[in-house]
Write a protein that holds these residues in place. Structure first.
Motif, short mmCIF file in Angstrom:
data_model
loop_
_atom_site.label_atom_id
_atom_site.label_comp_id
_atom_site.label_asym_id
_atom_site.label_seq_id
_atom_site.Cartn_x
_atom_site.Cartn_y
_atom_site.Cartn_z
N THR A 1 -1.47 -29.86 29.93
CA THR A 1 -2.03 -31.04 29.52
C THR A 1 -3.45 -30.86 29.82
O THR A 1 -3.91 -30.96 30.85
N LEU A 2 -4.13 -31.38 28.70
CA LEU A 2 -5.76 -31.35 28.82
C LEU A 2 -6.09 -32.99 28.70
O LEU A 2 -5.68 -33.78 27.72
N ASN A 3 -6.93 -33.31 29.74
CA ASN A 3 -7.37 -34.77 29.65
C ASN A 3 -8.74 -34.66 28.92
O ASN A 3 -9.72 -34.51 29.51
N LEU A 4 -8.94 -34.91 27.55
CA LEU A 4 -10.12 -34.86 26.98
C LEU A 4 -11.07 -35.96 26.75
O LEU A 4 -10.24 -37.14 26.43
N LEU A 5 -12.11 -35.97 26.94
CA LEU A 5 -13.22 -37.22 26.85
C LEU A 5 -14.39 -36.60 25.99
O LEU A 5 -15.24 -35.81 26.46
N LEU A 6 -14.19 -36.88 24.69
CA LEU A 6 -15.12 -36.44 23.87
C LEU A 6 -15.90 -37.43 22.98
O LEU A 6 -15.31 -38.65 23.04
N ASP A 7 -17.13 -37.29 22.60
CA ASP A 7 -17.90 -38.33 21.97
C ASP A 7 -17.55 -38.96 20.76
O ASP A 7 -17.95 -39.92 20.18
N ASN A 8 -16.99 -37.87 19.68
CA ASN A 8 -16.49 -38.56 18.57
C ASN A 8 -15.30 -37.60 17.78
O ASN A 8 -14.92 -36.89 18.45
N ALA A 9 -14.84 -38.50 16.52
CA ALA A 9 -13.91 -37.74 16.01
C ALA A 9 -13.94 -36.53 15.60
O ALA A 9 -12.95 -35.97 15.57
N THR A 10 -15.21 -35.96 15.26
CA THR A 10 -15.26 -34.71 14.80
C THR A 10 -15.20 -33.64 15.89
O THR A 10 -14.56 -32.80 15.91
N MET A 11 -15.67 -34.12 17.05
CA MET A 11 -15.40 -33.13 18.08
C MET A 11 -14.14 -33.27 18.55
O MET A 11 -13.47 -32.24 19.23
N ILE A 12 -13.32 -34.13 18.48
CA ILE A 12 -11.68 -34.33 18.91
C ILE A 12 -11.11 -33.47 17.79
O ILE A 12 -10.52 -32.57 18.40
N SER A 13 -11.48 -33.45 16.45
CA SER A 13 -10.59 -32.65 15.64
C SER A 13 -10.89 -31.03 15.89
O SER A 13 -10.16 -30.42 15.81
N GLU A 14 -12.36 -30.74 16.04
CA GLU A 14 -12.51 -29.36 16.47
C GLU A 14 -11.87 -28.69 17.70
O GLU A 14 -11.35 -27.72 17.67
N ALA A 15 -11.72 -29.83 18.73
CA ALA A 15 -11.21 -29.43 19.91
C ALA A 15 -9.59 -29.23 19.75
O ALA A 15 -9.08 -28.40 20.20
N LEU A 16 -8.96 -30.06 18.98
CA LEU A 16 -7.49 -29.91 18.64
C LEU A 16 -7.34 -28.64 17.74
O LEU A 16 -6.06 -28.08 17.88
N LEU A 17 -8.25 -28.45 16.91
CA LEU A 17 -7.98 -27.08 15.98
C LEU A 17 -8.26 -26.08 17.03
O LEU A 17 -7.06 -24.96 16.82
N ARG A 18 -8.67 -25.94 17.88
CA ARG A 18 -8.89 -24.69 18.90
C ARG A 18 -7.55 -24.38 19.74
O ARG A 18 -6.95 -23.35 19.92
N VAL A 19 -7.19 -25.60 20.26
CA VAL A 19 -5.98 -25.90 21.01
C VAL A 19 -4.68 -25.36 20.06
O VAL A 19 -3.81 -24.64 20.52
N ARG A 20 -4.66 -25.84 18.96
CA ARG A 20 -3.55 -25.32 18.04
C ARG A 20 -3.72 -24.01 17.67
O ARG A 20 -2.64 -23.21 17.25
N ARG A 21 -4.72 -23.31 17.42
CA ARG A 21 -4.88 -21.94 17.26
C ARG A 21 -4.28 -21.14 18.29
O ARG A 21 -3.70 -20.01 18.30
N THR A 22 -4.39 -21.80 19.50
CA THR A 22 -3.83 -20.84 20.79
C THR A 22 -2.31 -21.11 21.01
O THR A 22 -1.48 -20.23 21.30
N PHE A 23 -1.80 -22.60 20.83
CA PHE A 23 -0.62 -23.16 21.31
C PHE A 23 0.31 -23.18 20.12
O PHE A 23 1.52 -23.31 20.17
N GLY A 24 -0.15 -23.25 18.79
CA GLY A 24 0.59 -23.34 17.80
C GLY A 24 0.35 -24.94 17.39
O GLY A 24 -0.28 -25.71 18.09
N SER A 25 1.00 -25.32 16.22
CA SER A 25 0.62 -26.62 15.68
C SER A 25 1.38 -27.73 16.34
O SER A 25 1.12 -28.71 16.21
#
Length: 264
Positions: free
Chosen positions: A181-205
């Protein structure tokens, strides 16, 4: 670094401890049966029920434990970012057979967790280590059923938390049914989308998202194998009684990202 939520400071209660250091202005307040750790007057970092360690008063802390609704095995836990240690204290009370490692980069915060927030004692199954979790996870040989990453720098999740090197290290340290579980606090939707993409590349979609009404943080649940199906209403009620958490409410806020919705 440490995580917390910017919230209005309580007007009731009284301050029992105050300290200035290079990182922050820290205060500990008490109000009736609650004790809380604050940074810079506005960031609530930890909150405990003084009289009952089996109660977790902070709703964000309860949300961080949403994975417990699935009834997966739980023998060993890693907390990356201990803060006041509210979750360690609560798990020690609710599930005394669980082994836990809490990694906190701030020696001051680790000391306050022991002195003021009833962190499980040295003779318990919990350990508290002052270290950078990036260094710890490289040398650790342990596998965990649950890893919670709750870190912050200037009220933002450090980028390295969602970069491949750290995510892969976390995945390699999960048991076969383990949850990150990652508790994410990010500034905007773009940063969130990029972070989620990186998580999915490692853990799957197939990951789960949990929002927190009234708070800016987003919880991301990633699994070593696959994301389990949401339990039935009866199962949610049963697990809720076991852990003292309203899992039915949390389940209603879960969003499932799956292969069909994956970013090309």
């Amino acid at each position: 670094s440490w995580a917390g939520q910017p919230v209005p400071r309580m007007t009731a209660g009284h301050c029992i401890y105050r300290e200035e250091n290079d990182d922050a202005h820290l205060e500990i307040w008490e109000d009736d049966d609650r004790r809380s750790l604050w940074f810079d007057d506005v960031i609530l970092q930890s909150e405990i029920n003084i009289h009952d360690p089996a109660v977790l008063p902070n709703p964000v802390n309860r949300a961080m434990l949403a994975h417990l609704m699935f009834g997966l095995g739980l023998q060993r836990v890693l907390l990356a970012g201990c803060g006041g240690g509210a979750i360690a204290r609560w798990l020690h009370a609710r599930a005394p057979g669980v082994h836990g490692d809490a990694i906190e980069v701030s020696g001051t915060v680790a000391r306050l967790a022991r002195e003021y927030f009833d962190f499980p004692p040295p003779d318990s199954r919990w350990g508290l280590k002052v270290a950078d979790v990036r260094d710890y996870i490289v040398i650790s040989k342990r596998r965990y059923d649950y890893i919670l990453v709750d870190l912050e720098d200037n009220q933002t999740t450090p980028r390295w938390v969602t970069e491949a090197a750290f995510l892969e290290a976390c995945r390699n340290h999960l048991s076969a049914h383990g949850t990150l579980t990652l508790n994410l606090l990010l500034d905007n939707a773009t940063m969130i989308s990029e972070a989620l993409l990186r998580v999915r590349r490692t853990f799957g979609s197939d990951i789960l998202l949990l929002s927190n009404p009234g708070h800016d943080n987003l919880l991301v649940l990633a699994f070593r194998s696959h994301a389990p199906q949401t339990p039935s209403s009866d199962e949610l009620i049963a697990q809720g009684r076991r852990w003292g958490i309203d899992f039915a409410s949390l389940a209603n806020r879960l969003t499932r990202l799956n292969a069909a919705a994956a970013t090309p």
